[in-house]
Design a protein around this motif. Structure first.
Motif, mmCIF file in Angstrom:
data_model
loop_
_atom_site.group_PDB
_atom_site.id
_atom_site.type_symbol
_atom_site.label_atom_id
_atom_site.label_comp_id
_atom_site.label_asym_id
_atom_site.label_seq_id
_atom_site.Cartn_x
_atom_site.Cartn_y
_atom_site.Cartn_z
ATOM 1 N N LEU B 127 0.846 -1.201 0.000
ATOM 2 C CA LEU B 127 0.000 0.000 0.000
ATOM 3 C C LEU B 127 0.878 1.246 0.000
ATOM 4 C CD1 LEU B 127 -2.604 -1.091 2.725
ATOM 5 C CD2 LEU B 127 -2.643 -1.538 0.266
ATOM 6 N N GLN B 131 -1.247 5.035 3.624
ATOM 7 C CA GLN B 131 -2.228 3.998 3.963
ATOM 8 C C GLN B 131 -1.633 3.012 4.969
ATOM 9 O OE1 GLN B 131 -3.105 2.439 0.067
ATOM 10 N NE2 GLN B 131 -4.608 4.022 -0.404
ATOM 11 N N LEU B 162 -8.297 7.800 4.415
ATOM 12 C CA LEU B 162 -7.106 6.978 4.138
ATOM 13 C C LEU B 162 -7.314 5.539 4.610
ATOM 14 C CD1 LEU B 162 -3.834 8.930 5.043
ATOM 15 C CD2 LEU B 162 -4.256 7.629 2.967
ATOM 16 N N GLN B 163 -7.958 5.429 5.749
ATOM 17 C CA GLN B 163 -8.221 4.104 6.321
ATOM 18 C C GLN B 163 -9.125 3.296 5.386
ATOM 19 O OE1 GLN B 163 -9.241 3.293 10.718
ATOM 20 N NE2 GLN B 163 -11.166 3.895 9.795
ATOM 21 N N ARG B 165 -9.617 3.819 2.143
ATOM 22 C CA ARG B 165 -8.904 3.508 0.889
ATOM 23 C C ARG B 165 -7.854 2.416 1.123
ATOM 24 N NH1 ARG B 165 -8.976 9.160 0.044
ATOM 25 N NH2 ARG B 165 -6.750 9.366 0.467
ATOM 26 N N GLY B 166 -7.209 2.472 2.277
ATOM 27 C CA GLY B 166 -6.183 1.470 2.595
ATOM 28 C C GLY B 166 -6.777 0.075 2.674
#
Lengths: 398, 177
Positions: B127, B131, B162-163, B165-166
């Protein structure tokens, strides 16, 4: 649902799953997003689970501290800052004397270093307080504790460390190394304070199995401490050409000796050290005394103090009976058998438990219930008087 | 002055006792964090020393940290981790030893059969650094979204994005797409 809102819902669900561990229940609250949320929540749980495992660090982590100290010294010199160190002439003389073992220690470090870092770690594991590698041993233990998230595993670790402190204490007594004994006693006291269910945790009533385990450990340790001290005292007297004292003499007769467990209990429960020693002399082990102190803390009735509870305990009662009596736990029919407080008195061997004296062969079968002094003539139950400084309920001592 | 503020003041004056206390308190934390990011015990141990040597230098600055000393240490560690990866451009992103990486199959199915530790963690390391940082801070270090935001000097909503998407990217990596 917009991205921003979904991010928010995901975060809320993650928090709930972390708290409850139940993905399905959490998703039932968000039926419309459940399909999209489920794989993300499961993935997060798996990542969390995998991240929980971190391998134990080795000696290199301690090297980091050595580096930091070196850099700090250089920076201090460069900045012209002196480390504050004010020592009296006596202290300076004592420090000079201590230089010899320090030099020996340095030689030891060099020698062990040649054997490789694995050797250093192993040597650290057997170091005793005051030895050069002892700091490394404690550092590694500290790291182990901090990296252990599972409360059960952490509890086991702390039990192990208390046993180690005990072994170190025994080793120093065996060597008659008075200089390091004080530090070892402090270390042992601290380790006992940190025991699961010990005074630092104040959760004695929370987990009966731990209470039992802790009581056994303390009892075993008390026996060993007393035995080791008596052997050392006896050895000293033999060396001085005197007859060793009788085996009924306990550690409380030693001059300038503060028992680390008694001191730790006195400090944590804010009671007199002498009172604790008194009850120990009456045949109650530290495990029992700690039960009484913790129980008294939990009982809302301020009229009941821990000495009353010990007396009550002496009247053929188990701790389970006492806790039920004061409403701290339910009745057996409500909660199952009260197995938390160890065997009830009637199940025990009659008479007082073995104590901190030489090991009695009859006691080899198992650890003593507590570690009070051996008193063959004592009746199975009290009557006990109030200990010094301990005001009993109804004494009217005002 | 709080205990921590007093401790840091002493550390600023290079007081060894204070530095030792700080090291004992935070070195295990930094070690675990770095290990989770780089996946190499030896490198993590060595980098812990770097974090604190860098701290010793940076602690002299009044701008060293604003609210959380721990958060500030995480940032130092993060910068070192980024440097570590940059200095090894040829190193495979995922150092793996004898693991089976299957890119086939449904990720949920794979997870239900328990994704192997190495496979999962190696996927995390594919990642973006941001991320990865969010996932490690949230799920490894146990920080809240707010604490994570403070460490990363981002808003809470940016961290939540971000979480998301990660985790979504991680799912794609495990799926092989």
């Amino acid at each position: 649902m917009g991205e921003r809102l979904f991010d928010r819902v995901l975060e809320k669900c993650l928090q709930e799953v972390e708290r409850t561990g139940d993905v399905d229940t959490v998703l039932r609250r968000h039926p419309e997003e459940a399909e999209a949320l489920r794989p993300l929540l499961q993935l997060a749980s798996s990542v969390r689970e995998e991240y929980a495992e971190v391998p134990e660090p080795r000696a290199q982590l301690a090297d980091g501290w050595a580096r930091l100290r070196r850099e700090a010294r250089q920076a201090r010199r460069a900045a012209g800052v002196e480390q504050v160190a004010v020592h009296s002439p006596e202290r300076r003389a004592s420090m000079r004397l201590r230089l010899v073992p320090t030099l020996i220690g340095v030689a030891l470090v060099v020698a062990v270093g040649l054997a490789g870092m694995v050797g250093v770690v192993r040597a650290a594991e057997t170091a005793v307080p005051g030895e050069p590698l002892y700091g490394l041993e404690r550092f590694i233990e500290n790291v182990q504790c901090r990296l252990t998230r599972d409360p059960e595993a952490a509890a086991q670790l702390r039990m192990q460390f208390a046993e180690k402190r005990m072994a170190e204490l025994g080793e120093l007594v065996r060597r008659q190394d008075q200089a390091r004994l004080e530090k070892a006693l402090r270390e042992y006291g601290d380790a006992v304070g940190a025991l699961p269910g010990g005074p630092n945790e104040r959760e004695v009533l929370g987990d009966p199995a731990r209470v039992q385990e802790m009581s056994r450990l303390l009892a075993r340790n008390e026996e060993q401490i007393g035995y080791a001290f008596q052997r050392a005292e006896g050895q000293q007297e033999e060396d001085d050409g005197e007859e060793p004292e009788g085996e009924d003499e306990g550690w409380w007769t030693l001059e300038d000796f503060t028992h680390p467990v008694a001191a730790s209990l006195a400090e944590h429960y804010d009671v007199d050290y002498d009172d604790i020693v008194y009850w120990f002399q009456q045949g109650y082990g530290f495990g029992e005394i700690m039960h009484a102190l913790e129980t008294a803390d939990k009982i809302e009735d301020e009229e009941v103090d821990w000495a009353d509870l010990l007396e009550e305990k002496g009247e053929d009662k188990g701790w389970g009976d006492i806790w039920q009596e004061y409403g701290l736990i339910g009745r057996p029919e409500e909660v199952g058998p009260p197995d938390h407080a160890g065997p009830k008195d009637e199940e025990k061997e009659p008479g007082p438990p073995s104590h901190a004296g030489p090991k009695d062969e009859e006691n080899e079968a198992g650890p003593p219930d507590h570690a009070g002094p051996k008193d063959k003539d004592r009746d199975p139950g009290p009557p006990f008087g109030s200990p010094p400084g301990q005001m009993k309920k109804g004494d009217g001592g005002d | 002055m709080t205990d921590e503020a007093a401790l840091l003041k002493r550390a600023r004056a290079y007081d060894e006792k204070a530095l030792e206390e700080i090291y004992e308190e935070y070195a295990p934390l930094m070690y675990a964090y770095i290990y989770r990011r780089v996946g190499d015990r030896m490198a993590a141990e060595s980098m812990v020393g770097d974090v604190f040597v860098r701290m010793l230098d940076a602690i002299q600055s009044e701008r060293a940290w604003r609210t959380s000393f721990r958060g500030w240490l995480y940032r130092i560690a993060h910068n070192l981790i980024v440097d570590h990866h940059r200095s090894r451009p040829d190193e495979p992103v995922v150092p793996l030893e004898g693991q089976e990486v299957s890119s086939e199959g449904d990720p949920e199915e794979a997870l239900s059969e328990r994704v192997s530790r190495k496979r999962l963690l190696s996927a995390v390391r594919q990642l973006t650094p941001g991320q990865q940082q969010v996932l490690v801070l949230r799920f490894g270090e146990g920080l809240t979204a707010r604490e994570t935001a403070a460490v990363m000097e981002k808003s809470v909503s940016a961290v939540e994005a971000l979480q998301h998407r990660g985790l979504a990217a991680l799912r794609r990596v495990l799926k092989g797409g």
